[in-house]
Scaffold this motif. Sequence first.
Motif, PDB file in Angstrom:
ATOM      1  N   ARG A 156       0.753  -1.147   0.029  1.00  0.00           N
ATOM      2  CA  ARG A 156      -0.018   0.228   0.078  1.00  0.00           C
ATOM      3  C   ARG A 156       0.763   1.249  -0.029  1.00  0.00           C
ATOM      4  NH1 ARG A 156      -4.877  -1.975   0.248  1.00  0.00           N
ATOM      5  NH2 ARG A 156      -5.299  -3.936   1.596  1.00  0.00           N
ATOM      6  N   TYR A 157       1.984   1.090   0.251  1.00  0.00           N
ATOM      7  CA  TYR A 157       2.855   2.433   0.601  1.00  0.00           C
ATOM      8  C   TYR A 157       4.410   2.224   0.166  1.00  0.00           C
ATOM      9  CZ  TYR A 157       4.065   0.331   5.084  1.00  0.00           C
ATOM     10  OH  TYR A 157       4.229  -0.492   6.104  1.00  0.00           O
ATOM     11  N   CYS A 158       4.714   1.073  -0.495  1.00  0.00           N
ATOM     12  CA  CYS A 158       6.216   0.794  -1.041  1.00  0.00           C
ATOM     13  C   CYS A 158       6.876   1.773  -1.837  1.00  0.00           C
ATOM     14  CB  CYS A 158       6.440  -0.385  -1.315  1.00  0.00           C
ATOM     15  SG  CYS A 158       5.476  -1.108  -2.726  1.00  0.00           S
ATOM     16  N   PHE A 159       8.078   2.155  -2.037  1.00  0.00           N
ATOM     17  CA  PHE A 159       8.553   2.959  -2.736  1.00  0.00           C
ATOM     18  C   PHE A 159       9.840   2.038  -3.567  1.00  0.00           C
ATOM     19  CE2 PHE A 159      11.395   6.680  -3.200  1.00  0.00           C
ATOM     20  CZ  PHE A 159      10.659   7.595  -4.225  1.00  0.00           C
ATOM     21  N   ASN A 160      10.196   2.712  -4.736  1.00  0.00           N
ATOM     22  CA  ASN A 160      11.027   1.918  -5.561  1.00  0.00           C
ATOM     23  C   ASN A 160      12.619   2.423  -5.085  1.00  0.00           C
ATOM     24  OD1 ASN A 160      12.622   1.813  -7.971  1.00  0.00           O
ATOM     25  ND2 ASN A 160      10.891   1.127  -8.931  1.00  0.00           N
ATOM     26  N   LYS A 161      13.460   1.645  -4.907  1.00  0.00           N
ATOM     27  CA  LYS A 161      14.641   1.788  -4.495  1.00  0.00           C
ATOM     28  C   LYS A 161      15.611   2.643  -5.339  1.00  0.00           C
ATOM     29  CE  LYS A 161      18.914  -0.143  -2.630  1.00  0.00           C
ATOM     30  NZ  LYS A 161      19.712  -1.440  -2.006  1.00  0.00           N
ATOM     31  N   SER A 162      15.225   2.478  -6.706  1.00  0.00           N
ATOM     32  CA  SER A 162      16.206   3.415  -7.608  1.00  0.00           C
ATOM     33  C   SER A 162      15.584   4.809  -7.534  1.00  0.00           C
ATOM     34  CB  SER A 162      15.847   2.769  -9.208  1.00  0.00           C
ATOM     35  OG  SER A 162      14.463   2.872  -9.558  1.00  0.00           O
ATOM     36  N   HIS A 163      14.232   5.011  -7.243  1.00  0.00           N
ATOM     37  CA  HIS A 163      13.871   6.195  -7.124  1.00  0.00           C
ATOM     38  C   HIS A 163      14.503   6.893  -5.871  1.00  0.00           C
ATOM     39  CE1 HIS A 163      10.113   5.829  -9.553  1.00  0.00           C
ATOM     40  NE2 HIS A 163      10.929   5.623 -10.278  1.00  0.00           N
TER      41      HIS A 163
END
Length: 167
Positions: A156-163
């Motif tokens: 529901r709230y994960c974020f991309n590591k490359s970003h």
Amino acid sequence: AKLLCRGETLGCFQLESPAMRSLLVQMQARTARDTIQAIALIRPGPASGGLKESFCRRIRGQEHPTPPHPCLAELLGDQQGLLLYEENVMETIALVTGSSLAEGDLVRRALLQAIGSNDQEKLKRLGDEFIAAGIGNNFGATDARQLWQYLQRFGRYCFNKSHSASY
């Protein structure tokens, strides 16, 4: 490194908000990895879901860095036993189901799309497939079910590591 751990980051893109400066101090951030993790943690989802606080407690030794399942200990070792990135979802899916990372990524994408559209029927189907594949890969039904629930909450709230790294 000294400026980071003191939160002296005014004028630094993505590192200058009061919340971020406070997080850098709480983490005693010193490295690029610390900074990348802080950027992922400061997002609204992790912050509202308690992930940021748990991460900081773990860094300070106030909470044991226990991953959601022992099989994830190596994968999440440098992340205090917590999923921080979308990539962790893909890697967990591949590990539990015995699939490739490419297949894990397809399931991750489908999961995040189903969460975003609140498609309960698709979430149930994906969950049933994940649990069945986990059982087929020598995971117990309870463990597979708990990991799927964890992935759904995190998704529901994960974020991309490359970003996070590019910021």
